[in-house]
Design a protein around this motif. Structure first.
Motif, mmCIF file in Angstrom:
data_model
loop_
_atom_site.group_PDB
_atom_site.id
_atom_site.type_symbol
_atom_site.label_atom_id
_atom_site.label_comp_id
_atom_site.label_asym_id
_atom_site.label_seq_id
_atom_site.Cartn_x
_atom_site.Cartn_y
_atom_site.Cartn_z
ATOM 1 N N GLY A 72 0.790 -1.225 0.000
ATOM 2 C CA GLY A 72 0.000 0.000 0.000
ATOM 3 C C GLY A 72 0.821 1.273 0.000
ATOM 4 O O GLY A 72 0.270 2.364 -0.132
ATOM 5 N N ILE A 73 2.134 1.165 0.130
ATOM 6 C CA ILE A 73 2.984 2.358 0.117
ATOM 7 C C ILE A 73 2.982 2.947 -1.295
ATOM 8 O O ILE A 73 3.298 2.246 -2.264
ATOM 9 C CB ILE A 73 4.432 2.018 0.540
ATOM 10 N N VAL A 122 -10.430 -10.130 -1.907
ATOM 11 C CA VAL A 122 -11.027 -9.133 -2.806
ATOM 12 C C VAL A 122 -9.952 -8.143 -3.261
ATOM 13 O O VAL A 122 -9.857 -7.815 -4.452
ATOM 14 C CB VAL A 122 -12.194 -8.400 -2.113
ATOM 15 N N THR A 123 -9.125 -7.706 -2.338
ATOM 16 C CA THR A 123 -8.057 -6.760 -2.670
ATOM 17 C C THR A 123 -7.101 -7.342 -3.692
ATOM 18 O O THR A 123 -6.714 -6.669 -4.645
ATOM 19 C CB THR A 123 -7.289 -6.354 -1.393
ATOM 20 N N SER A 124 -6.710 -8.596 -3.511
ATOM 21 C CA SER A 124 -5.786 -9.232 -4.446
ATOM 22 C C SER A 124 -6.378 -9.329 -5.846
ATOM 23 O O SER A 124 -5.643 -9.311 -6.822
ATOM 24 C CB SER A 124 -5.412 -10.632 -3.951
ATOM 25 N N CYS A 125 -7.683 -9.438 -5.928
ATOM 26 C CA CYS A 125 -8.343 -9.558 -7.233
ATOM 27 C C CYS A 125 -8.522 -8.230 -7.948
ATOM 28 O O CYS A 125 -8.567 -8.195 -9.179
ATOM 29 C CB CYS A 125 -9.693 -10.251 -7.065
ATOM 30 N N ILE A 126 -8.614 -7.125 -7.204
ATOM 31 C CA ILE A 126 -8.841 -5.828 -7.862
ATOM 32 C C ILE A 126 -7.659 -4.868 -7.721
ATOM 33 O O ILE A 126 -7.735 -3.737 -8.201
ATOM 34 C CB ILE A 126 -10.122 -5.135 -7.340
ATOM 35 N N ALA A 127 -6.565 -5.311 -7.115
ATOM 36 C CA ALA A 127 -5.440 -4.407 -6.841
ATOM 37 C C ALA A 127 -4.655 -4.010 -8.084
ATOM 38 O O ALA A 127 -3.776 -3.161 -7.998
ATOM 39 C CB ALA A 127 -4.504 -5.040 -5.807
ATOM 40 N N TRP A 128 -4.950 -4.581 -9.217
ATOM 41 C CA TRP A 128 -4.259 -4.187 -10.443
ATOM 42 C C TRP A 128 -4.695 -2.802 -10.915
ATOM 43 O O TRP A 128 -4.049 -2.198 -11.758
ATOM 44 C CB TRP A 128 -4.477 -5.232 -11.541
ATOM 45 N N ILE A 129 -5.779 -2.301 -10.345
ATOM 46 C CA ILE A 129 -6.230 -0.949 -10.663
ATOM 47 C C ILE A 129 -5.405 0.020 -9.810
ATOM 48 O O ILE A 129 -5.466 -0.038 -8.583
ATOM 49 C CB ILE A 129 -7.739 -0.781 -10.367
ATOM 50 N N PRO A 130 -4.614 0.910 -10.417
ATOM 51 C CA PRO A 130 -3.612 1.687 -9.683
ATOM 52 C C PRO A 130 -4.037 2.339 -8.363
ATOM 53 O O PRO A 130 -3.586 1.917 -7.315
ATOM 54 C CB PRO A 130 -3.170 2.731 -10.701
ATOM 55 N N ILE A 131 -4.864 3.322 -8.334
ATOM 56 C CA ILE A 131 -5.184 4.033 -7.087
ATOM 57 C C ILE A 131 -6.082 3.186 -6.191
ATOM 58 O O ILE A 131 -5.899 3.142 -4.967
ATOM 59 C CB ILE A 131 -5.849 5.397 -7.393
ATOM 60 N N VAL A 132 -7.029 2.503 -6.787
ATOM 61 C CA VAL A 132 -7.935 1.636 -6.026
ATOM 62 C C VAL A 132 -7.142 0.558 -5.294
ATOM 63 O O VAL A 132 -7.392 0.264 -4.116
ATOM 64 C CB VAL A 132 -8.993 0.998 -6.963
ATOM 65 N N MET A 174 -3.989 0.626 -4.249
ATOM 66 C CA MET A 174 -3.249 1.193 -3.130
ATOM 67 C C MET A 174 -4.161 1.412 -1.922
ATOM 68 O O MET A 174 -3.827 1.037 -0.795
ATOM 69 C CB MET A 174 -2.605 2.515 -3.536
ATOM 70 N N ILE A 175 -5.332 1.980 -2.169
ATOM 71 C CA ILE A 175 -6.276 2.245 -1.081
ATOM 72 C C ILE A 175 -6.739 0.931 -0.453
ATOM 73 O O ILE A 175 -6.808 0.804 0.773
ATOM 74 C CB ILE A 175 -7.460 3.092 -1.589
ATOM 75 N N MET A 176 -7.051 -0.050 -1.293
ATOM 76 C CA MET A 176 -7.500 -1.350 -0.783
ATOM 77 C C MET A 176 -6.415 -2.043 0.030
ATOM 78 O O MET A 176 -6.696 -2.659 1.051
ATOM 79 C CB MET A 176 -7.956 -2.248 -1.937
#
Length: 97
Positions: A19-20, A65-75, A77-79
């Motif tokens: 998340g950094i 859920v985070t691992s599945c959508i974390a490829w979206i840049p800002i989303v 990081m926040i997740m």
């Protein structure tokens, strides 16, 4: 200390690192999103162990859920940051509760 609690601390710490800003994203991109797959496997493992021990599994579900959508840049990081906080709070809870 239970295995699920240890795994929650480990996955929480790794989520905090991911998340950094800039550093986490660079790490994920430099390894071609493999860290997200590794985190998915760790969250699934933590979920299974937490369920076997009768412990809370909400942080692990959010991690999946985070691992599945974390490829979206800002989303992503926040997740990662939110997931890290929830996992660490969950791991810090008293074991007898």
């Amino acid at each position: 200390m239970s295995a699920s609690r240890i795994l929650k601390w480990v996955t929480g710490g790794l989520e905090a690192f991911l998340g950094i800003p800039i550093i986490g994203g660079t790490f994920v991109l430099s390894f071609l999103w493999t860290p997200l797959a590794v985190m998915l496997a760790l969250h699934i493992t933590t979920l299974v162990i937490a369920n076997k021990e009768g412990k809370s599994s909400s942080g692990s579900v959010l991690g999946i859920v985070t691992s599945c959508i974390a490829w979206i840049p800002i989303v992503g990081m926040i997740m990662h940051i939110i997931t890290a906080i929830i996992l660490m709070l969950d791991a810090s809870k008293n074991e007898t509760a």
